[in-house]
Write a protein that holds these residues in place. Structure first.
Motif, PDB file in Angstrom:
ATOM      1  N   GLY A 428       0.803  -1.221   0.000  1.00  0.00           N
ATOM      2  CA  GLY A 428       0.000   0.000   0.000  1.00  0.00           C
ATOM      3  C   GLY A 428       0.831   1.263   0.000  1.00  0.00           C
ATOM      4  O   GLY A 428       0.349   2.342  -0.309  1.00  0.00           O
ATOM      5  N   GLU A 429       2.138   1.107   0.307  1.00  0.00           N
ATOM      6  CA  GLU A 429       2.971   2.287   0.489  1.00  0.00           C
ATOM      7  C   GLU A 429       3.160   3.111  -0.788  1.00  0.00           C
ATOM      8  O   GLU A 429       3.173   4.325  -0.739  1.00  0.00           O
ATOM      9  N   LYS A 430       3.341   2.447  -1.930  1.00  0.00           N
ATOM     10  CA  LYS A 430       3.618   3.214  -3.157  1.00  0.00           C
ATOM     11  C   LYS A 430       2.430   3.232  -4.103  1.00  0.00           C
ATOM     12  O   LYS A 430       2.577   3.489  -5.288  1.00  0.00           O
ATOM     13  N   ALA A 431       1.242   2.972  -3.548  1.00  0.00           N
ATOM     14  CA  ALA A 431       0.074   2.815  -4.414  1.00  0.00           C
ATOM     15  C   ALA A 431      -0.292   4.111  -5.117  1.00  0.00           C
ATOM     16  O   ALA A 431      -0.762   4.107  -6.248  1.00  0.00           O
ATOM     17  N   ALA A 432      -0.052   5.247  -4.446  1.00  0.00           N
ATOM     18  CA  ALA A 432      -0.568   6.508  -4.965  1.00  0.00           C
ATOM     19  C   ALA A 432       0.165   6.980  -6.217  1.00  0.00           C
ATOM     20  O   ALA A 432      -0.439   7.520  -7.134  1.00  0.00           O
ATOM     21  N   ASP A 433       1.474   6.765  -6.263  1.00  0.00           N
ATOM     22  CA  ASP A 433       2.256   7.368  -7.335  1.00  0.00           C
ATOM     23  C   ASP A 433       2.979   6.299  -8.162  1.00  0.00           C
ATOM     24  O   ASP A 433       3.980   5.747  -7.725  1.00  0.00           O
ATOM     25  N   PRO A 434       2.484   6.019  -9.355  1.00  0.00           N
ATOM     26  CA  PRO A 434       3.125   4.962 -10.150  1.00  0.00           C
ATOM     27  C   PRO A 434       4.576   5.275 -10.486  1.00  0.00           C
ATOM     28  O   PRO A 434       5.395   4.369 -10.610  1.00  0.00           O
ATOM     29  N   LEU A 435       4.913   6.570 -10.576  1.00  0.00           N
ATOM     30  CA  LEU A 435       6.292   6.917 -10.912  1.00  0.00           C
ATOM     31  C   LEU A 435       7.272   6.422  -9.863  1.00  0.00           C
ATOM     32  O   LEU A 435       8.369   5.971 -10.176  1.00  0.00           O
ATOM     33  N   GLN A 436       6.866   6.507  -8.578  1.00  0.00           N
ATOM     34  CA  GLN A 436       7.709   6.018  -7.486  1.00  0.00           C
ATOM     35  C   GLN A 436       8.059   4.556  -7.719  1.00  0.00           C
ATOM     36  O   GLN A 436       9.180   4.121  -7.525  1.00  0.00           O
ATOM     37  N   SER A 437       7.044   3.825  -8.132  1.00  0.00           N
ATOM     38  CA  SER A 437       7.218   2.409  -8.356  1.00  0.00           C
ATOM     39  C   SER A 437       8.099   2.156  -9.582  1.00  0.00           C
ATOM     40  O   SER A 437       8.984   1.296  -9.567  1.00  0.00           O
ATOM     41  N   TYR A 438       7.892   2.941 -10.652  1.00  0.00           N
ATOM     42  CA  TYR A 438       8.718   2.780 -11.863  1.00  0.00           C
ATOM     43  C   TYR A 438      10.199   2.990 -11.557  1.00  0.00           C
ATOM     44  O   TYR A 438      11.070   2.292 -12.069  1.00  0.00           O
ATOM     45  N   LEU A 439      10.481   4.005 -10.695  1.00  0.00           N
ATOM     46  CA  LEU A 439      11.874   4.352 -10.429  1.00  0.00           C
ATOM     47  C   LEU A 439      12.625   3.221  -9.717  1.00  0.00           C
ATOM     48  O   LEU A 439      13.846   3.144  -9.788  1.00  0.00           O
ATOM     49  N   GLU A 440      11.885   2.358  -9.054  1.00  0.00           N
ATOM     50  CA  GLU A 440      12.522   1.225  -8.376  1.00  0.00           C
ATOM     51  C   GLU A 440      13.192   0.275  -9.377  1.00  0.00           C
ATOM     52  O   GLU A 440      14.029  -0.539  -9.009  1.00  0.00           O
ATOM     53  N   ASP A 441      12.801   0.378 -10.647  1.00  0.00           N
ATOM     54  CA  ASP A 441      13.339  -0.545 -11.656  1.00  0.00           C
ATOM     55  C   ASP A 441      14.643  -0.063 -12.288  1.00  0.00           C
ATOM     56  O   ASP A 441      15.159  -0.692 -13.200  1.00  0.00           O
TER      57      ASP A 441
END
Lengths: 494, 464
Positions: A428-441
């Motif tokens: 649930g932590e990074k659900a709001a901002d997809p960019l945050q999640s993309y940057l993990e890659d």
């Protein structure tokens, strides 16, 4: 005393008759039944078929007949890979009840080598995600959330639930929770390595074109490979030796020869003094300092034990990795998803109207938010009007990244660094901002952009959260890359 | 403005199915026409089931495409070809995109029509709008698309071009039977200085001619009456031989072409092209030239004989047995007329070759008249001659010429006796009366007599 990799000791025990395939399977089933209500890795369990296969393997062993390379090993399969007459859901409502009419090439190979297929595993919908929270059905939980100090699940009610990484989160979770000996997963931009790092297991993405994708549902075709996940590098090498090789049903494998099976010298350090390992500074720049330190410590320890040379290098093009990767992934994904129109299979449209509204309605209702986002962006950037500004430019950026990695690998034998810049986050932590999640890659996508073999091996724990060390090899050096991972693995033991 | 002064420019996109046993990207049988039922010749790949990928490309299909390109005289061959995805939603398209290649070759010309480019693509399945049934037996059958420059000047010109194209395909054996719906075309047509109109859904060679004829006159009439043809796509209705407005071209179709990531670029090497060039058969144009020189055939005869390989080959064998000029004239005239009348190709009468030779021998020995030769041929084509040879059949049907002058003289006497008025008319100077009498004699001999001989004998008899 030498400690054998877990996979090797299991396979030895089965072949020698100390452990029957059936007993091995029952142990896994018991673990699944006990803990999968908390971990939620499985979409479907094939216990009946699995028990039959295990009995057949046992009969062969008792009769002293030759058995396959994976005899008696329990394998679970990410549910974007086709298993005949089983649901191939891709963790999507679109295919929730779709039964695959055929076996994927890799599944045929598992069967031919006497593997026991226990079931299909959850993932992000159509493999679009980095944390397995984007499954249309349920999120899988990282088993380390429930681990005690010994790495066993004792606290299934833990309130802090971490993501297992993604998109092959459940594949890593199933290996970490001992639901299976080995798992098949897919990696388009880190989908094997990220969950391997987060769950503390070993995962490997082969050189593009090494493993047939026939039977693997498409996400972004020019990037992805099916690869192994295992408790150890040996397991990855063993599974890869089975699933790799040329297949006329996937023309991108046409120049491939199967990767050899791990032999006695697999993890030996023959000529380590000559091995040069590049350490790109860009891989550490944006990383969590705790992760960066853990990885550097592990590297230093490995280098001092083996005599490999660590060479500081720079690959500035790393910064183009994320934009180039995502733009091209959107484009390819939008194309791949075009077939899901509700007319041929999967979700059915409710109303029987004109073609366009019918297709739109069924897609609107049955495709999740992240997939929709990618389809719409991919459609937009491949239109005539926008193609040059986005798609064509992204292709150029890809070529640029590729050239820099090729250049770096001309000077070094391998590149290493962290697999993920951060530790696993909470669900649930990074659900709001997809960019945050993309940057993990950022650290995993270069290998996919360049088609290079890359694996993640656990190198430390920070609290209960594992840290993964990534090894990237030269194109085609899959065996050598996993072999180096095995050496790193053993250098960190004791 | 006189509509005859208006000039029309036509470009064609012709799709022909390549003659292969298996589909372009899977190993399914390509025979969708005689398949047991819908969706019999399909597999996970050609129905685009989740997870499937294109197989290694059918190398034979690609080779056929190269043969055709070289035979068309394409002089700019590409050294690498990429498969692309052309996206649009339609039920006959299993993945909702069609695989279509970048140009394989450019340049070349045929019947004065320059070729823009040729490329290879996958045929979609078939969708029956009335029943809603989709049949993927055809999905993935290899197609070659031949695109011409917009330089065709009339429907007749288009027909000549297509005739030669069909001949080339026939010589190469590279395409499936072009008459049975395996050839399709789209046309674009404009009156010089006016909007361009596209015509789709043309499903036969003959259809191209009909559609273009209709569309040319429709547009010329509009322009003549001061109207501007709309920029649009029209649909050819083959049953009614007309074109119908389909959709307005307000926005450009956007197929979002991208290179297909699943298919590696295909290399074309110099060695490959040299090998194929060396193995090409003698092509229609070359053969026509040779027939004119070697057999003294006229332009027209050479053309007619060479438009079908089976006919050209048969002619060469016939010409060894009988006078080539007689053979060329007969096959171009009498035989071709009867074939056209039945919409047959020569292959349908190929087993009658010996019969044709025998008929020509009877003709050259003047045992039968031209008219009788034609009748024998017709009867043979209609199956009336059974297993008989030409001379056996002519004999049994009483068609061998009335040559014994005694017999003919008797008939002439009879004709004169029965037509006394005509004789009087002739004596009074009416030349027509001689024709009438000759006609009577011919009727009484059932056409077996040589008309020239009859006239000569009649004149002699009446001048007595």
């Amino acid at each position: 005393m030498e400690i054998l990799p877990k996979t090797l000791s299991t396979t030895n025990a089965i072949r020698s008759g100390k452990l029957t395939a059936s007993a091995n399977l029952e142990q896994k089933i018991a673990a699944v039944e006990k803990h999968d209500s908390a971990v939620r890795a499985f979409i479907e369990k094939y216990y009946d078929d699995a028990r039959k296969s295990a009995a057949q393997v046992d009969a062969k062993i008792t009769a002293e007949k030759p058995v396959g390379r994976l005899a008696g090993l329990v394998v679970a399969v990410k549910n974007v890979i086709a298993v005949k007459d089983r649901r191939l859901t891709c963790a999507s409502r679109m295919l929730e009840n779709y039964l695959s009419p055929y076996d994927a090439a890799v599944v045929e190979k598992l069967r031919a080598q006497d593997a026991i297929i226990i079931g299909s595993l959850n993932c992000d919908e159509f493999a679009c995600g980095s944390d397995n929270t984007k499954s249309a059905f349920f999120p899988t939980v990282n088993p380390v959330s429930f681990f005690d100090e010994k790495g066993e699940i004792t606290n299934a009610n833990a309130s802090e639930k971490y993501v297992p990484g993604g998109s092959s989160g459940a594949s890593a979770a199933a290996v970490a929770a001992d639901f299976c000996d080995l798992a098949l997963a897919t990696d388009t931009g880190g989908s094997i390595r990220c969950p391997a790092a987060f769950c503390g297991v070993t995962g490997f993405k082969p050189t593009y074109g090494t493993v047939s994708r026939y039977g693997m549902a498409d996400m972004a075709m020019s990037f992805e490979q099916i690869g192994p996940m295992a408790p150890d590098a040996y397991g990855c090498a063993l599974l890869l030796s089975v699933i790799s090789g040329k297949d006329y049903r996937d023309s991108t494998t046409s120049k491939t020869v199967a990767t050899k099976a791990p032999d006695a010298s697999f993890a030996a350090s023959a000529n380590n003094a000559k091995i040069r390992i590049g350490v790109p500074k860009e891989f550490f720049e944006g990383a969590d300092p705790k992760v960066a330190k853990a990885v550097k410590d592990a590297m230093a320890r490995f280098a001092s034990k083996t005599g490999c040379e660590l060479v500081p290098i720079s690959i500035p093009a790393v910064r183009f990795g994320i934009p180039a990767y995502y733009l091209l992934v959107y484009s390819e994904f939008a194309s791949a998803m075009q077939k899901y129109d509700g007319l041929k299979y999967g979700a059915k449209p409710e109303a029987n109207e004109e073609l366009v509204p019918t297709v739109s309605k069924v897609r609107t209702a049955n495709i999740g938010k992240e997939c929709k986002r990618r389809i719409m962006l991919g459609t937009y950037i491949t239109t005539k009007e926008h193609k040059d500004a986005w798609y064509t430019k992204a292709l150029k950026a890809r070529a640029y990244v590729r050239a820099q990695f090729d250049d770096a690998l001309a000077k070094c034998d391998f590149i290493i660094g962290p697999t993920m810049p951060n530790l696993a986050w909470k669900i649930g932590e990074k659900a709001a901002d997809p960019l945050q999640s993309y940057l993990e890659d950022v650290l995993t996508v270069p290998a996919n952009l360049c088609g290079l073999p890359a694996g993640s091996v656990p190198c430390a724990r920070i609290g209960k959260l594992p840290v993964g060390l990534q090894v990237i090899g030269k194109r085609g050096s899959d065996y050598e890359t996993i072999s180096l991972m095995a050496q790193i693995e053993s250098s960190l033991v004791g | 403005m006189d509509s005859s002064e208006l000039t029309v420019m036509i470009g064609l996109e012709i799709h022909v199915q390549l003659a292969t046993k298996s589909k372009l990207f899977c190993s399914c049988n390509t025979d969708y026409q005689t398949a047991a039922g819908p969706n019999e010749n399909v597999c996970p790949t050609c129905t685009a089931q989740p997870g499937t990928k294109p197989f290694d490309m059918n190398a034979y299909a690609f080779e056929q495409a190269l043969r055709i390109a070289l035979a068309l005289g394409c002089d700019r061959m590409r050294d690498s070809v990429t498969m692309q995805r052309k996206h649009y939603f339609y039920p006959d398209l299993p993945a909702n995109y069609q695989r279509t290649s970048t140009p394989i070759a450019e340049g070349g010309s045929l019947a004065g029509v320059s070729i823009t480019e040729v490329h290879i693509e996958e045929d979609p399945g078939r969708y029956d709008l009335k029943t809603g049934i989709v049949d993927y037996n055809r999905a993935g059958v290899p197609l070659l698309e031949i695109v011409t420059d917009p330089v065709i000047t009339s429907p007749d010109h288009a027909r000549k071009f297509l005739e030669e194209l069909r001949a080339i395909l026939d010589y190469l054996g590279a395409a499936r039977d072009v008459e049975s719906g395996s050839m399709r075309a789209d046309a674009n047509l404009s009156i010089t200085g006016h909007n361009r109109v596209e015509v789709k859904n043309i499903n036969s060679f003959h259809g191209v001619f009909s559609a273009l004829t209709y569309e040319t006159s429709r547009q010329k009439n509009m322009v003549k009456n001061g109207l501007e043809p709309e920029r649009e796509t029209r649909h050819f209705d083959e049953d009614r031989d007309i074109t119908l407005g389909l959709r307005k071209k307000e926005s450009v179709d956007d197929y979002r072409y991208i290179p297909d990531p699943d298919v590696q670029p295909i290399a074309i090497t110099k060695e490959q092209l040299n090998r194929i060039n060396a193995s090409l058969p003698e092509l229609p144009r070359k053969k026509m030239e040779r027939f004119r020189g070697q057999y003294g055939a006229s332009d027209d005869e050479a053309h007619a004989l060479c438009m079908e390989l089976a006919m050209a080959d048969a002619f060469e064998r016939v010409a060894k047995k009988v006078d080539p000029k007689l053979a060329a004239g007969f096959m171009r005239g009498t035989l071709k007329k009867q074939l056209n009348f039945r919409s047959w190709n020569f292959a349908k009468v190929a087993q009658k070759e010996q019969f044709i030779i025998d008929t020509l021998l009877l003709l050259s020995e003047r045992k039968v008249t031209d008219k009788v030769a034609e009748k024998i041929l017709i009867d043979a084509m209609d199956g009336k001659a059974g297993q008989k040879t030409a001379s056996q059949y002519a004999e049994s049907a009483g068609l061998i010429g009335v040559q014994k002058s005694g017999e003919l003289a008797e008939i002439i006497e009879k004709a004169i006796a029965e037509n006394a008025k005509a004789v009087l008319d002739y004596d009074a100077g009416a030349a027509k009366a001689l024709q009438f009498l000759a006609g009577r004699v011919m009727a009484m001999t059932k056409g077996r007599a040589d008309p020239t001989t009859v006239q000569e004998l009649l004149k002699k008899r009446l001048s007595k």
